[in-house]
Scaffold this motif. Sequence first.
Motif, PDB file in Angstrom:
ATOM      1  N   GLU A 112       1.571   3.840   1.858  1.00  0.00           N
ATOM      2  CA  GLU A 112       2.276   4.523   1.085  1.00  0.00           C
ATOM      3  C   GLU A 112       3.797   5.245   1.649  1.00  0.00           C
ATOM      4  O   GLU A 112       4.665   4.973   1.270  1.00  0.00           O
ATOM      5  CB  GLU A 112       1.563   5.654   0.324  1.00  0.00           C
ATOM      6  N   THR A 113       3.289   5.638   2.960  1.00  0.00           N
ATOM      7  CA  THR A 113       4.641   6.076   3.480  1.00  0.00           C
ATOM      8  C   THR A 113       5.411   4.780   4.011  1.00  0.00           C
ATOM      9  O   THR A 113       6.798   4.925   3.723  1.00  0.00           O
ATOM     10  CB  THR A 113       4.235   6.788   4.951  1.00  0.00           C
ATOM     11  N   GLU A 114       5.134   3.730   4.282  1.00  0.00           N
ATOM     12  CA  GLU A 114       6.131   2.641   4.463  1.00  0.00           C
ATOM     13  C   GLU A 114       6.762   2.242   3.414  1.00  0.00           C
ATOM     14  O   GLU A 114       7.931   1.845   3.289  1.00  0.00           O
ATOM     15  CB  GLU A 114       5.142   1.567   5.158  1.00  0.00           C
ATOM     16  N   ILE A 115       6.035   2.280   2.304  1.00  0.00           N
ATOM     17  CA  ILE A 115       6.426   1.885   0.897  1.00  0.00           C
ATOM     18  C   ILE A 115       7.684   2.804   0.384  1.00  0.00           C
ATOM     19  O   ILE A 115       8.756   2.384   0.234  1.00  0.00           O
ATOM     20  CB  ILE A 115       5.715   1.904  -0.242  1.00  0.00           C
ATOM     21  N   ASP A 116       7.466   4.047   0.506  1.00  0.00           N
ATOM     22  CA  ASP A 116       8.270   5.142   0.323  1.00  0.00           C
ATOM     23  C   ASP A 116       9.705   4.947   1.338  1.00  0.00           C
ATOM     24  O   ASP A 116      10.844   4.931   0.839  1.00  0.00           O
ATOM     25  CB  ASP A 116       7.803   6.246   0.773  1.00  0.00           C
ATOM     26  N   GLY A 130       7.082  -5.781  -2.075  1.00  0.00           N
ATOM     27  CA  GLY A 130       6.001  -6.370  -2.755  1.00  0.00           C
ATOM     28  C   GLY A 130       4.842  -6.818  -1.969  1.00  0.00           C
ATOM     29  O   GLY A 130       3.747  -6.407  -2.522  1.00  0.00           O
ATOM     30  N   ALA A 131       4.919  -7.106  -0.802  1.00  0.00           N
ATOM     31  CA  ALA A 131       3.772  -7.425  -0.021  1.00  0.00           C
ATOM     32  C   ALA A 131       3.064  -6.089   0.535  1.00  0.00           C
ATOM     33  O   ALA A 131       1.995  -6.274   0.364  1.00  0.00           O
ATOM     34  CB  ALA A 131       4.571  -8.250   1.380  1.00  0.00           C
ATOM     35  N   LEU A 132       3.820  -4.998   0.827  1.00  0.00           N
ATOM     36  CA  LEU A 132       3.274  -3.780   0.932  1.00  0.00           C
ATOM     37  C   LEU A 132       2.354  -3.136  -0.006  1.00  0.00           C
ATOM     38  O   LEU A 132       1.336  -2.692  -0.136  1.00  0.00           O
ATOM     39  CB  LEU A 132       4.339  -2.921   1.416  1.00  0.00           C
ATOM     40  N   GLU A 133       2.983  -3.095  -1.505  1.00  0.00           N
ATOM     41  CA  GLU A 133       2.328  -2.924  -2.560  1.00  0.00           C
ATOM     42  C   GLU A 133       0.991  -3.697  -2.815  1.00  0.00           C
ATOM     43  O   GLU A 133      -0.052  -3.245  -3.342  1.00  0.00           O
ATOM     44  CB  GLU A 133       3.199  -2.917  -3.795  1.00  0.00           C
ATOM     45  N   LEU A 188      -2.717  -2.201  -2.894  1.00  0.00           N
ATOM     46  CA  LEU A 188      -3.549  -2.380  -4.072  1.00  0.00           C
ATOM     47  C   LEU A 188      -4.833  -2.825  -3.480  1.00  0.00           C
ATOM     48  O   LEU A 188      -6.079  -2.236  -3.876  1.00  0.00           O
ATOM     49  CB  LEU A 188      -2.956  -3.369  -4.795  1.00  0.00           C
ATOM     50  N   GLU A 189      -4.898  -3.665  -2.564  1.00  0.00           N
ATOM     51  CA  GLU A 189      -6.082  -4.049  -2.076  1.00  0.00           C
ATOM     52  C   GLU A 189      -6.764  -3.096  -1.391  1.00  0.00           C
ATOM     53  O   GLU A 189      -7.959  -2.897  -1.236  1.00  0.00           O
ATOM     54  CB  GLU A 189      -5.944  -5.211  -1.087  1.00  0.00           C
ATOM     55  N   LEU A 190      -6.242  -2.290  -0.527  1.00  0.00           N
ATOM     56  CA  LEU A 190      -6.704  -0.899   0.288  1.00  0.00           C
ATOM     57  C   LEU A 190      -7.171  -0.147  -0.768  1.00  0.00           C
ATOM     58  O   LEU A 190      -8.286   0.439  -0.549  1.00  0.00           O
ATOM     59  CB  LEU A 190      -5.569  -0.504   0.991  1.00  0.00           C
TER      60      LEU A 190
END
Length: 245
Positions: free
Chosen positions: A69-73, A111-114, A118-120
């Motif tokens: 989540e931090t990386e996505i932010d 998109g890849a991170l999200e 989602l999998e996590l």
Amino acid sequence: MKADPAVQRRLLDLAQVDTELARVTHRRRTLPELAEIAEAEKVLRAKQDALTLVETNLGDLEREVKRQETEIDQVRAREERDRGLLQGGTVGAKQLTDLEHELATLGRRRGALEDDLLELMERREAVEADVQHARVELDKAQEALADAARRRDSALADLETTEARRTAERRTMLGQFPEPLLALYDRVRAHKGTGAALLQSRRCGACRIELDRSALAHVKESPADEVVQCEECGAIMVRTAESGL
């Protein structure tokens, strides 16, 4: 050794008390609840280990979710900054092209991170269910152990009551016997387990062995006040009308 036949017969009452006291001691060591408790403790340790394992897995997943989540932010913040520069109209043509390319790259990265997030989160949800199940199983194991311990304590309390009652009876009985006879009885009991038993149908009541002819003849010839012992086990053989002499 001589002893009044009536006194010898009272040895049977003492032997009965001692047999019950020995039974209490044996039962205290072999209560089925003791084995249940040992098994319940083993199961409890296994359930505790299982819970620790899934809780550790959950903790690892939660940290991974937060990191993701931090990386996505961070990627979103970079996208917002680049869009701001694009919308501001203050960049040159080359920088504009670079920003557009970077935004496309950032979009794919987000998109890849999200997708990974989602999998996590799905994995975390499954592990959370595992944790709840492990806690239920641990509660069951703790209750099983507590139940076995309660039943053990109840059984031990009953045994202690019986032991106290029989010990008091034994203490009262001891004054009925001459010291030499009691000493012999206690000595035999300490070595063989039974100090005195009824001679019944020509058979020693302690070892259950039938007397041979010579031993039987010796017993028959012995006066009624003579203390006779089994040649096999040493127990004092108390003679009555049931002895078959």
